[in-house]
Design an enzyme around this catalytic site. Structure first.
Site, PDB file in Angstrom:
ATOM      1  N   ALA A   1       4.603  54.937  -0.361  1.00 61.67           N
ATOM      2  CA  ALA A   1       3.547  55.849   0.085  1.00 61.67           C
ATOM      3  C   ALA A   1       3.375  55.880   1.597  1.00 61.67           C
ATOM      4  O   ALA A   1       3.480  56.941   2.221  1.00 61.67           O
ATOM      5  CB  ALA A   1       2.236  55.469  -0.601  1.00 61.67           C
ATOM      6  N   ALA A   2       3.076  54.744   2.208  1.00 59.30           N
ATOM      7  CA  ALA A   2       2.794  54.744   3.644  1.00 59.30           C
ATOM      8  C   ALA A   2       4.028  55.082   4.458  1.00 59.30           C
ATOM      9  O   ALA A   2       3.976  55.909   5.384  1.00 59.30           O
ATOM     10  CB  ALA A   2       2.228  53.382   4.065  1.00 59.30           C
TER      11      ALA A   2
ATOM     12  N   ASN B   1      -1.404  56.391   1.673  1.00 59.63           N
ATOM     13  CA  ASN B   1      -1.022  57.750   2.041  1.00 59.63           C
ATOM     14  C   ASN B   1      -1.759  58.219   3.299  1.00 59.63           C
ATOM     15  O   ASN B   1      -1.186  58.893   4.156  1.00 59.63           O
ATOM     16  CB  ASN B   1      -1.294  58.700   0.875  1.00 59.63           C
ATOM     17  CG  ASN B   1      -0.183  58.671  -0.159  1.00 59.63           C
ATOM     18  OD1 ASN B   1       0.885  59.231   0.043  1.00 59.63           O
ATOM     19  ND2 ASN B   1      -0.423  57.990  -1.270  1.00 59.63           N
TER      20      ASN B   1
ATOM     21  N   VAL C   1      15.429  45.189   5.120  1.00 56.91           N
ATOM     22  CA  VAL C   1      15.325  44.697   6.492  1.00 56.91           C
ATOM     23  C   VAL C   1      14.986  43.210   6.442  1.00 56.91           C
ATOM     24  O   VAL C   1      14.025  42.801   5.785  1.00 56.91           O
ATOM     25  CB  VAL C   1      14.260  45.477   7.279  1.00 56.91           C
ATOM     26  CG1 VAL C   1      14.032  44.842   8.650  1.00 56.91           C
ATOM     27  CG2 VAL C   1      14.680  46.934   7.434  1.00 56.91           C
TER      28      VAL C   1
ATOM     29  N   SER D   1       8.599  57.085  -2.703  1.00 59.61           N
ATOM     30  CA  SER D   1       7.444  57.985  -2.864  1.00 59.61           C
ATOM     31  C   SER D   1       6.998  58.117  -4.320  1.00 59.61           C
ATOM     32  O   SER D   1       6.949  59.215  -4.871  1.00 59.61           O
ATOM     33  CB  SER D   1       7.788  59.369  -2.298  1.00 59.61           C
ATOM     34  OG  SER D   1       8.139  59.287  -0.941  1.00 59.61           O
TER      35      SER D   1
ATOM     36  N   ARG E   1     -33.476  55.833  -6.658  1.00 56.02           N
ATOM     37  CA  ARG E   1     -34.942  55.939  -6.666  1.00 56.02           C
ATOM     38  C   ARG E   1     -35.571  54.586  -6.999  1.00 56.02           C
ATOM     39  O   ARG E   1     -36.558  54.168  -6.370  1.00 56.02           O
ATOM     40  CB  ARG E   1     -35.381  57.000  -7.682  1.00 56.02           C
ATOM     41  CG  ARG E   1     -36.882  57.301  -7.634  1.00 56.02           C
ATOM     42  CD  ARG E   1     -37.227  58.510  -8.469  1.00 56.02           C
ATOM     43  NE  ARG E   1     -36.926  58.318  -9.887  1.00 56.02           N
ATOM     44  CZ  ARG E   1     -37.225  59.200 -10.836  1.00 56.02           C
ATOM     45  NH1 ARG E   1     -37.805  60.352 -10.509  1.00 56.02           N
ATOM     46  NH2 ARG E   1     -36.936  58.952 -12.097  1.00 56.02           N
TER      47      ARG E   1
ATOM     48  N   CYS F   1       0.405  53.043  -9.022  1.00 51.73           N
ATOM     49  CA  CYS F   1      -0.813  53.005  -9.845  1.00 51.73           C
ATOM     50  C   CYS F   1      -0.569  53.566 -11.240  1.00 51.73           C
ATOM     51  O   CYS F   1      -1.329  53.281 -12.172  1.00 51.73           O
ATOM     52  CB  CYS F   1      -1.928  53.808  -9.170  1.00 51.73           C
ATOM     53  SG  CYS F   1      -2.387  53.212  -7.527  1.00 51.73           S
TER      54      CYS F   1
END
Length: 457
Positions: free
Chosen positions: A13-14, A311, A84, A43, A448, A47
């Site tokens: 995602a990131a 994201n 990496v 990608s 309330r 979840c």
């Protein structure tokens, strides 16, 4: 004009949001983008894995938002099955290893994005490496679990941990026809809730046929002569298992960053500024599950592993790396899940969070319904609210109930982000009709009640 190179570590995602956003702002003639991903997929929705395992989502590829081929077609040099292994900050380069061949090479960068995600917590206990013991973090993990379920000789599953993943995986395994036991270290499932709200989740899980074992610490896993897991052991008991799923939680995957001398926070995640730059490093950004973010309610850094944040981080990073400007202000800690038809939601601080940061607060809990009480299908909903004692500032909300309960937490998330008081919340103009809500929405009833309590002090 020389072409700059942006290197991205992590293809979910990131990472790929950052790469895609940077590419929108700068074409291949201005910015070369190289992305490394050690798995087979990019990608995708992590979840969604419990719902794929449970059969609600039938195809693995339904969880993939954009394929490697689609990224490459947009001018991103995406290298799968490439891990990496070292970041040379001074030399502005990374060392990468081909997972299949073992071949290694260095790639230089002008700008670097670290999006290495998180890893499932796997305690160092006897038997933890037995066949049939699974963490569930990636699509590869999900596929490995499904392969185990297809080969399993029995139908007994033990889930270790009762957080979001543990609860969701327990339901998935019930849907697969397994006898499921959840072994939980806490007093109630869902430690992201206060125990009184977690007790409601406990009841729903038992209603599904899940055996809940609370206040239990796993001490070992036992394997048979064939090397396959056969039981989970605690101090007091032994639970037979043909498959074990670890739902203990995750930690930021920052070993690479730590070795490179990059700054980490108290929770082990990378520390960034509002532009998602790694602190002290102008041309290095980080985002997703490997970073710590500002909690707007407590004012402290925390680690939250959620795709929504990842994201957004990627969008901010890509804008900045691509020559634009964007910031990520922080989070209020909103999350939602379910057990069968019971919806579970929370945002802001729990009681122990508020105590830890020295806040004085009051709590109220209200019982209401998701629809007008006379309307067919109305069902119970419990809302718990925390407010600061002197100011009345909203601090947190937890909701447990049936259809329509979970997403009501978004009302509270917006109020928290805006810094509203519970008294201000009572005047919110929310939608009303009998099929959707009572005249007074349950969240406003709680506000309330909290406002009245604060005023009476």
């Amino acid at each position: 004009m020389s072409i700059e190179r942006l290197v991205v570590i992590g293809g979910d995602a990131a990472g790929m949001s950052a790469a895609s956003q940077a590419r929108r702002l700068k074409g291949p003639g201005e910015l070369e983008i190289v992305a490394f991903e050690r798995g087979h997929f990019t990608s995708y929705s992590a979840c969604g894995i419990p719902y794929w395992v449970g059969g609600d989502v039938t195809e693995r590829d339904d969880l993939i938002a954009r394929t490697p081929e689609e990224h490459r077609a947009r001018g991103i040099d995406l290298r799968l099955r490439t891990e990496v292994t070292e970041i040379d900050v001074a030399g502005r380069r990374v060392r990468a290893r081909d997972v299949d061949s073992g071949a290694e090479s260095w790639t230089s960068y002008d700008k670097l994005v670290i999006a290495t995600g998180a890893r499932p917590i796997r305690p160092d206990l006897p038997g933890m490496d037995a066949e049939g013991v699974h963490g569930v973090q990636t699509l590869d993990d999900g596929q490995a679990l499904l392969d185990t379920l297809a080969r399993a000789r029995g139908r007994r599953a033990v889930v270790v941990g009762a957080g979001y993943i543990g609860v969701e995986m327990a339901e998935a395994l019930i849907n697969r026809g397994y006898e499921v036991t959840v072994v939980n270290r806490g007093s109630e499932p869902m430690s992201t809730l206060d125990p009184d709200m977690g007790r409601l989740v406990h009841g729903a899980m038992e209603g599904l046929g899940i055996t809940m074992v609370n206040d239990a610490e796993v001490t070992a896993l036992l394997a048979g002569q064939d090397g396959r897991v056969r039981a989970v052991v605690t101090k007091d008991a032994e639970y037979p298992a043909d498959v074990v799923v670890l739902g203990i939680g995750v930690r930021p995957e920052t070993a690479l960053a730590k070795a490179a001398g990059l700054p980490l926070g108290a929770h082990g995640g990378l520390l960034t500024d509002r532009a998602m730059r790694v602190r002290g490093h102008e041309e290095i950004w980080a985002g997703g599950d490997c970073v710590e973010v500002l909690d707007l309610v407590s004012g402290q850094e925390r680690h939250i592993a959620l795709g929504t944040h990842a994201n957004k981080h990627g969008q901010v990073i890509g804008a900045n790396a691509g020559g634009g400007y964007a910031t990520f202000p922080g989070v209020v800690g909103t999350a939602v899940s379910k057990v069968c038809d019971l919806e579970i939601a929370r945002t802001g601080l729990r009681e122990k969070d508020a105590r830890r940061v020295g806040l004085q607060f009051e709590t109220v809990t209200v019982e209401s319904t998701n629809r007008a009480g006379y309307y067919p299908g109305a069902s119970p909903m419990t809302v718990k609210m925390l407010a600061e004692r002197r100011t009345g500032r909203l601090l947190g909300v937890q909701i447990v109930g049936r259809e329509g309960a979970g997403k009501r937490v978004d009302i509270a998330a917006v109020a928290l982000t805006a810094g509203m008081t519970v008294e201000q919340m009572t005047a919110l103009d929310l939608g009303y009709a009998p099929p959707f809500s009572p005249v007074w929405d349950p969240v406003l009833v709680a506000a309330r009640k909290a406002s009245t309590k604060i005023r009476s002090l």
